[in-house]
Scaffold this motif. Structure first.
Motif, mmCIF file in Angstrom:
data_model
loop_
_atom_site.group_PDB
_atom_site.id
_atom_site.type_symbol
_atom_site.label_atom_id
_atom_site.label_comp_id
_atom_site.label_asym_id
_atom_site.label_seq_id
_atom_site.Cartn_x
_atom_site.Cartn_y
_atom_site.Cartn_z
ATOM 1 N N UNK A 73 -0.511 -18.577 10.162
ATOM 2 C CA UNK A 73 0.925 -18.042 9.770
ATOM 3 C C UNK A 73 0.162 -17.826 8.270
ATOM 4 N N UNK A 74 -0.183 -16.899 7.747
ATOM 5 C CA UNK A 74 -0.244 -16.561 6.218
ATOM 6 C C UNK A 74 0.877 -15.385 5.835
ATOM 7 N N UNK A 75 2.003 -15.654 5.332
ATOM 8 C CA UNK A 75 2.885 -14.441 4.952
ATOM 9 C C UNK A 75 1.686 -13.533 4.262
ATOM 10 N N UNK A 76 1.824 -11.680 4.264
ATOM 11 C CA UNK A 76 1.599 -10.799 3.838
ATOM 12 C C UNK A 76 2.245 -10.476 3.077
ATOM 13 N N UNK A 77 3.728 -10.677 3.538
ATOM 14 C CA UNK A 77 4.641 -9.524 3.074
ATOM 15 C C UNK A 77 5.377 -9.986 1.900
ATOM 16 N N UNK A 78 5.531 -9.817 0.532
ATOM 17 C CA UNK A 78 6.291 -10.634 -0.705
ATOM 18 C C UNK A 78 7.862 -10.275 -0.085
ATOM 19 N N UNK B 190 -2.885 -4.910 4.999
ATOM 20 C CA UNK B 190 -4.297 -4.519 4.654
ATOM 21 C C UNK B 190 -4.570 -4.367 3.224
ATOM 22 N N UNK B 191 -2.955 -3.807 2.473
ATOM 23 C CA UNK B 191 -3.393 -4.088 1.002
ATOM 24 C C UNK B 191 -3.260 -5.755 0.868
ATOM 25 N N UNK C 11 3.664 4.727 4.521
ATOM 26 C CA UNK C 11 3.162 3.671 3.188
ATOM 27 C C UNK C 11 4.576 3.006 2.551
ATOM 28 N N UNK C 12 4.901 1.521 2.848
ATOM 29 C CA UNK C 12 6.398 0.654 2.023
ATOM 30 C C UNK C 12 6.423 1.014 0.873
ATOM 31 N N UNK C 13 5.623 1.807 0.196
ATOM 32 C CA UNK C 13 5.314 1.486 -1.157
ATOM 33 C C UNK C 13 4.137 2.303 -2.500
ATOM 34 N N UNK C 14 3.313 2.114 -2.715
ATOM 35 C CA UNK C 14 2.692 2.598 -3.205
ATOM 36 C C UNK C 14 1.124 3.153 -1.623
#
Length: 314
Positions: A43-48, A133-134, A175-178
């Motif tokens: 349960x590691x959240x990876x997207x802020x 991945x980021x 990609x969502x952002x950068x």
């Protein structure tokens, strides 16, 4: 009355005394604290921006930091993408199968993506994977990851996502952002779809054309036709070129959900573009069965992984 105790100050790890109390009735075993089993972090959240996007991580046997001894080794990373017909995933489904890979010196990150039931649609699965991945590459020390040695491995819709992620690293749209392009050591495809508009040109127990099919839902609740613009961007063959990492493809000849022909289409395109690939046909096997985790199948996967990376011995 003086109730003061003779409290001891904390010891250092290197001078901690072993308790020598003898109990006649105790069973005595020789101790060996060297790590032998992988660690599972859940349960590691990876997207802020989306706390519902989680991952589970299996790490090879390493010393737990609480002992004061920190193992600095880093290991190749396998990003595992669970199949789910693009709906909500149960990312723990194949963790028992993947433990052996962590045992042999690979970090496994089983990631989720936004499912169609909560608004996810093409290309969200690919964007979520790049976001994961980021996160992983920002925490390489914490999770013992060798950032130069990354594999993508998925099954079914997760395999499609792995393939598309690998072949579109230079496409900002995915990609969502950068945009932070990554180079992968290899792609493992377990019975993934390739060309969505051709799913129903081969036998299946499901239809894949209506807006309410699992494919239609992934394309924003649209009927699947050759005129659908999204399908052009969604075809991995469009992005193939020499120099991409090697592919390992598994498919059952009796797959009743994603036709065997889908993987043949991918292999033909890889061959045309001179991309290294190995095709494994599992005779008489259906979609997602334990046949894909047989000793013979796992040996092929291990050989593929070990051939395409360098890792420390466990």
């Amino acid at each position: 009355m003086n109730c003061e105790h003779n409290y001891l100050k904390p010891f250092q790890v290197n001078d901690f005394p072993e308790d020598t109390t003898k109990l006649a009735e105790a069973i005595l075993l020789d101790g060996n604290d060297e790590p032998k089993y992988p660690t599972c972090l859940t349960n590691i959240a990876y997207d802020s921006e989306n706390s519902q996007l989680l991952m589970n991580i299996l790490m090879p046997p390493v010393y737990i930091p609480e002992t004061g001894i920190i193992d600095q080794r880093k290991f190749p990373l396998i990003v595992w993408i669970q199949g789910s017909a693009f709906a909500k995933q149960e990312i723990g489904l194949h963790l028992p199968h993947l433990v052996e890979f962590a045992q042999q010196g690979y970090v496994i990150a089983a990631i989720t993506y936004q499912g169609t039931e909560s608004g996810g649609h093409f290309p969200s699965t690919i964007r979520d994977t790049n976001c994961a991945l980021n996160y992983l590459l920002e925490h390489t020390t914490q999770y013992h990851i060798d950032s130069q040695q990354i594999f993508l491995w998925g099954e079914s819709s997760g395999a499609y996502t792995a393939i598309m992620t690998a072949v579109t690293q230079n496409e900002a749209f995915f990609f969502k952002n950068q945009v932070k392009p990554q180079h992968f050591k290899g792609i493992i495809d377990f019975y993934g779809p390739t060309v969505m508009q051709e799913l129903d040109t081969a036998p299946s127990i499901q239809e894949h054309r209506s807006a309410n099919s699992w494919v239609g839902k992934y394309f924003n609740q649209q009927a699947i036709t050759s005129q659908l613009k999204d399908l052009q961007q969604a075809d991995p063959r469009k992005y193939l070129s020499p120099g991409l990492p090697p592919f390992l493809i598994f498919h059952g000849t009796l797959d009743m959900i994603v036709p065997f022909q889908q993987s043949l289409l991918l292999k033909q395109a890889l061959d045309k573009n001179q991309i290294e690939n190995t095709f494994v046909a599992i005779q008489g096997s259906n979609h997602g069965t334990d046949a894909f985790w047989s000793p013979a199948a796992k040996k092929i996967v291990f050989n593929f992984l070990n051939k395409n990376c360098e890792k420390e011995e466990i």
